[in-house]
Scaffold this motif. Structure first.
Motif, PDB file in Angstrom:
ATOM      1  N   ARG A 117       0.842  -1.210   0.000  1.00  0.00           N
ATOM      2  CA  ARG A 117       0.000   0.000   0.000  1.00  0.00           C
ATOM      3  C   ARG A 117       0.876   1.259   0.000  1.00  0.00           C
ATOM      4  NH1 ARG A 117      -5.706  -0.700   0.367  1.00  0.00           N
ATOM      5  NH2 ARG A 117      -6.000  -2.938   0.165  1.00  0.00           N
ATOM      6  N   VAL A 118       1.945   1.220   0.824  1.00  0.00           N
ATOM      7  CA  VAL A 118       2.836   2.397   0.918  1.00  0.00           C
ATOM      8  C   VAL A 118       3.462   2.684  -0.454  1.00  0.00           C
ATOM      9  CG1 VAL A 118       5.043   3.183   1.914  1.00  0.00           C
ATOM     10  CG2 VAL A 118       3.284   2.154   3.384  1.00  0.00           C
ATOM     11  N   SER A 119       3.743   1.585  -1.200  1.00  0.00           N
ATOM     12  CA  SER A 119       4.386   1.828  -2.502  1.00  0.00           C
ATOM     13  C   SER A 119       3.355   2.167  -3.589  1.00  0.00           C
ATOM     14  CB  SER A 119       5.217   0.612  -2.910  1.00  0.00           C
ATOM     15  OG  SER A 119       4.355  -0.448  -3.191  1.00  0.00           O
ATOM     16  N   GLY A 120       2.097   2.349  -3.209  1.00  0.00           N
ATOM     17  CA  GLY A 120       1.111   2.858  -4.173  1.00  0.00           C
ATOM     18  C   GLY A 120       0.063   1.855  -4.619  1.00  0.00           C
ATOM     19  N   ARG A 121       0.106   0.614  -4.119  1.00  0.00           N
ATOM     20  CA  ARG A 121      -0.885  -0.398  -4.525  1.00  0.00           C
ATOM     21  C   ARG A 121      -2.240  -0.044  -3.907  1.00  0.00           C
ATOM     22  NH1 ARG A 121      -0.987  -5.610  -6.624  1.00  0.00           N
ATOM     23  NH2 ARG A 121      -1.741  -7.310  -5.320  1.00  0.00           N
ATOM     24  N   ARG A 122      -3.310  -0.094  -4.704  1.00  0.00           N
ATOM     25  CA  ARG A 122      -4.636   0.306  -4.204  1.00  0.00           C
ATOM     26  C   ARG A 122      -5.484  -0.874  -3.729  1.00  0.00           C
ATOM     27  NH1 ARG A 122      -7.134   5.114  -5.262  1.00  0.00           N
ATOM     28  NH2 ARG A 122      -9.107   4.005  -5.621  1.00  0.00           N
ATOM     29  N   CYS A 123      -4.910  -2.081  -3.779  1.00  0.00           N
ATOM     30  CA  CYS A 123      -5.664  -3.252  -3.296  1.00  0.00           C
ATOM     31  C   CYS A 123      -4.658  -4.287  -2.795  1.00  0.00           C
ATOM     32  CB  CYS A 123      -6.485  -3.858  -4.427  1.00  0.00           C
ATOM     33  SG  CYS A 123      -5.454  -4.554  -5.719  1.00  0.00           S
ATOM     34  N   SER A 124      -5.183  -5.313  -2.118  1.00  0.00           N
ATOM     35  CA  SER A 124      -4.306  -6.409  -1.682  1.00  0.00           C
ATOM     36  C   SER A 124      -5.001  -7.719  -1.998  1.00  0.00           C
ATOM     37  CB  SER A 124      -4.045  -6.345  -0.180  1.00  0.00           C
ATOM     38  OG  SER A 124      -3.619  -5.049   0.183  1.00  0.00           O
ATOM     39  N   LEU A 125      -4.189  -8.719  -2.300  1.00  0.00           N
ATOM     40  CA  LEU A 125      -4.745 -10.034  -2.649  1.00  0.00           C
ATOM     41  C   LEU A 125      -4.030 -11.123  -1.864  1.00  0.00           C
ATOM     42  CD1 LEU A 125      -6.475 -11.897  -4.511  1.00  0.00           C
ATOM     43  CD2 LEU A 125      -4.541 -11.834  -6.121  1.00  0.00           C
ATOM     44  N   VAL A 126      -4.832 -11.907  -1.130  1.00  0.00           N
ATOM     45  CA  VAL A 126      -4.280 -13.051  -0.397  1.00  0.00           C
ATOM     46  C   VAL A 126      -4.959 -14.299  -0.951  1.00  0.00           C
ATOM     47  CG1 VAL A 126      -4.031 -14.149   1.854  1.00  0.00           C
ATOM     48  CG2 VAL A 126      -3.960 -11.651   1.676  1.00  0.00           C
ATOM     49  N   ILE A 127      -4.159 -15.295  -1.339  1.00  0.00           N
ATOM     50  CA  ILE A 127      -4.736 -16.543  -1.863  1.00  0.00           C
ATOM     51  C   ILE A 127      -4.550 -17.649  -0.830  1.00  0.00           C
ATOM     52  CG2 ILE A 127      -4.656 -18.242  -3.721  1.00  0.00           C
ATOM     53  CD1 ILE A 127      -3.803 -16.067  -5.602  1.00  0.00           C
ATOM     54  N   VAL A 128      -5.651 -18.327  -0.527  1.00  0.00           N
ATOM     55  CA  VAL A 128      -5.604 -19.409   0.460  1.00  0.00           C
ATOM     56  C   VAL A 128      -5.969 -20.719  -0.229  1.00  0.00           C
ATOM     57  CG1 VAL A 128      -6.535 -20.260   2.658  1.00  0.00           C
ATOM     58  CG2 VAL A 128      -6.367 -17.790   2.250  1.00  0.00           C
ATOM     59  N   SER A 129      -5.072 -21.661  -0.183  1.00  0.00           N
ATOM     60  CA  SER A 129      -5.384 -22.994  -0.697  1.00  0.00           C
ATOM     61  C   SER A 129      -6.317 -23.680   0.304  1.00  0.00           C
ATOM     62  CB  SER A 129      -4.076 -23.781  -0.819  1.00  0.00           C
ATOM     63  OG  SER A 129      -4.334 -25.071  -1.255  1.00  0.00           O
ATOM     64  N   GLU A 130      -7.309 -24.424  -0.188  1.00  0.00           N
ATOM     65  CA  GLU A 130      -8.314 -24.979   0.745  1.00  0.00           C
ATOM     66  C   GLU A 130      -7.696 -25.904   1.794  1.00  0.00           C
ATOM     67  OE1 GLU A 130     -11.250 -27.380  -1.261  1.00  0.00           O
ATOM     68  OE2 GLU A 130      -9.746 -28.644  -2.203  1.00  0.00           O
ATOM     69  N   GLY A 131      -6.498 -26.446   1.509  1.00  0.00           N
ATOM     70  CA  GLY A 131      -5.870 -27.358   2.489  1.00  0.00           C
ATOM     71  C   GLY A 131      -4.799 -26.678   3.336  1.00  0.00           C
ATOM     72  N   ALA A 132      -4.724 -25.348   3.292  1.00  0.00           N
ATOM     73  CA  ALA A 132      -3.636 -24.637   3.998  1.00  0.00           C
ATOM     74  C   ALA A 132      -3.675 -24.912   5.505  1.00  0.00           C
ATOM     75  CB  ALA A 132      -3.742 -23.138   3.732  1.00  0.00           C
ATOM     76  N   ILE A 133      -2.492 -25.061   6.075  1.00  0.00           N
ATOM     77  CA  ILE A 133      -2.396 -25.332   7.515  1.00  0.00           C
ATOM     78  C   ILE A 133      -1.257 -24.504   8.115  1.00  0.00           C
ATOM     79  CG2 ILE A 133      -3.371 -27.667   7.660  1.00  0.00           C
ATOM     80  CD1 ILE A 133      -0.647 -28.812   7.141  1.00  0.00           C
ATOM     81  N   ASP A 134      -1.291 -24.386   9.467  1.00  0.00           N
ATOM     82  CA  ASP A 134      -0.165 -23.717  10.129  1.00  0.00           C
ATOM     83  C   ASP A 134       0.850 -24.764  10.599  1.00  0.00           C
ATOM     84  OD1 ASP A 134      -1.093 -24.849  12.480  1.00  0.00           O
ATOM     85  OD2 ASP A 134      -2.073 -23.020  13.190  1.00  0.00           O
ATOM     86  N   LYS A 135       1.892 -24.295  11.286  1.00  0.00           N
ATOM     87  CA  LYS A 135       2.977 -25.208  11.692  1.00  0.00           C
ATOM     88  C   LYS A 135       2.485 -26.337  12.600  1.00  0.00           C
ATOM     89  CE  LYS A 135       7.223 -23.694  10.363  1.00  0.00           C
ATOM     90  NZ  LYS A 135       7.643 -24.243   9.135  1.00  0.00           N
TER      91      LYS A 135
END
Ligand code: F6P
Length: 360
Positions: free
Chosen positions: A235-253
């Motif tokens: 955002r600071v560098s001028g991006r007007r949106c953000s995109l996060v992609i989550v795989s349906e099987g994503a897990i944490d540690k």
């Protein structure tokens, strides 16, 4: 003439139709008689086996899904169901079988082959088949093509349907980003893939996503802060949106799921105007891309060559795949076993070893 059949099993994927077409037409050119087994292994168990003609596969090269139907079949998991399958194959004089599906479907095919002689003997013993069948049908030749949008199988660089699914995801993301930019919003996009992160990873790469979650590479504890800071830098560098992609099987540690709703909540807590899109089955449908038509056609043709081959090593079930733009044959069960070991390693959270095995 040789008699050969094709079935599609498990989740459908775009490109199965071009594979059926190529297989059927190449087999006909070689003089074989070709059959379709309808609704996956259900058709084998219940004798829903129909002859294919040149015209029956006309006009399907551009159609998503599978014209011969697919299913996950409970009866085929039981020996009695497989006994009926063997009976129906022999009744139709078919001893070459092409299976298009995921690792579960290909394992089923291998099991059928390994039990083939025993099941014929049972059918002879109970008077259902003539004794001469034992000599007439010594083995069942099996070839497997991987049809899956997940690109989750060893033995091929690309599974049939993965490229089309990626294309669907890219189209969706491109649409979402135009509205996201207008409102300066953050979007969380959930994609399929079961426990394979390939779809998330490549679509993130091709759309310039800010953050991607995949099962094979769980983020370090405290990832929430890291993600917020990453998005902030954009955002600071001028991006007007953000995109996060989550795989349906994503897990944490720890192996706990990272859900798209949790990611959205995390973003909202940090002041983002965040929305979720779960793409779902739209990823599985639609007209196959060039690449899926190409690989499906090459693989379907090679399956026929495989059934006509007299090479000794070709007696074992083969997985027909792609190595770059080259068609390859690998021992089917080796591919299934390596694929399943990867799933087990992910469940056991041995992530470093996953990367080593995927490479192979
Ligand atoms: O394996 C293909 C796939 O689309 C996965 O990505 C997904 O998890 C699953 O199938 C969905 O299965 P169903 O169509 O049975 O809901």
């Amino acid at each position: 003439p040789k008699r050969m059949a094709v079935l599609t099993s498990g989740g459908d994927s775009s490109g199965m139709n071009p594979a059926i077409r190529a297989f059927a037409r190449m087999a006909m050119i070689k003089g074989a008689q070709v059959f379709a087994i309808r609704e996956g292994y259900n058709g084998l168990v219940n004798d829903s086996i129909v002859p294919l003609h040149w015209g029956s596969v006309g006009g399907i090269i551009s159609r998503g899904g599978t014209i011969i139907g697919t299913a996950r079949c409970a009866d085929f998991r039981k020996r009695d169901g497989r006994k009926r399958a063997v009976y129906n194959l022999i009744k139709n004089k078919i001893d070459n079988l092409l299976v298009i599906g995921g690792d579960g479907s290909l394992t089923g095919a291998n099991l059928l082959r390994s039990e083939w002689c025993g099941l014929i003997k049972d059918l002879v013993d109970d008077g259902t088949l003539d004794k001469e069948c034992i000599e007439k049908y010594p083995t069942l030749s099996i070839a497997g093509l991987v049809g899956s949008i997940d690109n989750d199988m060893c033995g091929t660089d690309l599974t049939i349907g993965a490229d089309t699914a990626t294309q669907r995801i890219l189209e969706a993301i491109d649409s979402i980003l135009s509205t996201a930019v207008s409102h300066q919003r953050s979007f969380v996009l959930e994609v399929m893939g079961r426990n394979c992160g390939w779809l998330a990873l490549v679509s993130g790469l091709a759309t310039g996503a800010d953050y991607i979650f995949v099962p094979e590479c769980p983020p370090e504890d405290g990832w929430e802060q890291n993600m917020i800071e990453g998005l902030e830098r954009g955002r600071v560098s001028g991006r007007r949106c953000s995109l996060v992609i989550v795989s349906e099987g994503a897990i944490d540690k720890k192996g706990n799921p990272i859900t798209s709703s949790y990611v959205r909540q995390t973003l909202e807590n940090a002041g983002h105007d965040a929305r979720i899109t779960i793409l779902g089955h739209v990823q599985r449908g639609g007209t196959p891309t060039f690449l899926d038509r190409y690989i499906a056609t090459r693989m379907g043709v090679d399956a026929v060559e495989y059934f006509y081959s007299t090479d000794e090593k070709d007696k074992e079930p083969a997985l027909i795949g792609m190595d770059g733009m080259k068609v390859t044959r690998s021992p089917l069960m080796d591919c299934v076993k390596t694929t399943q070991s990867i799933s087990t390693l992910i469940q056991e959270k041995k992530f470093n070893q996953v990367v080593d095995l995927r490479g192979s």
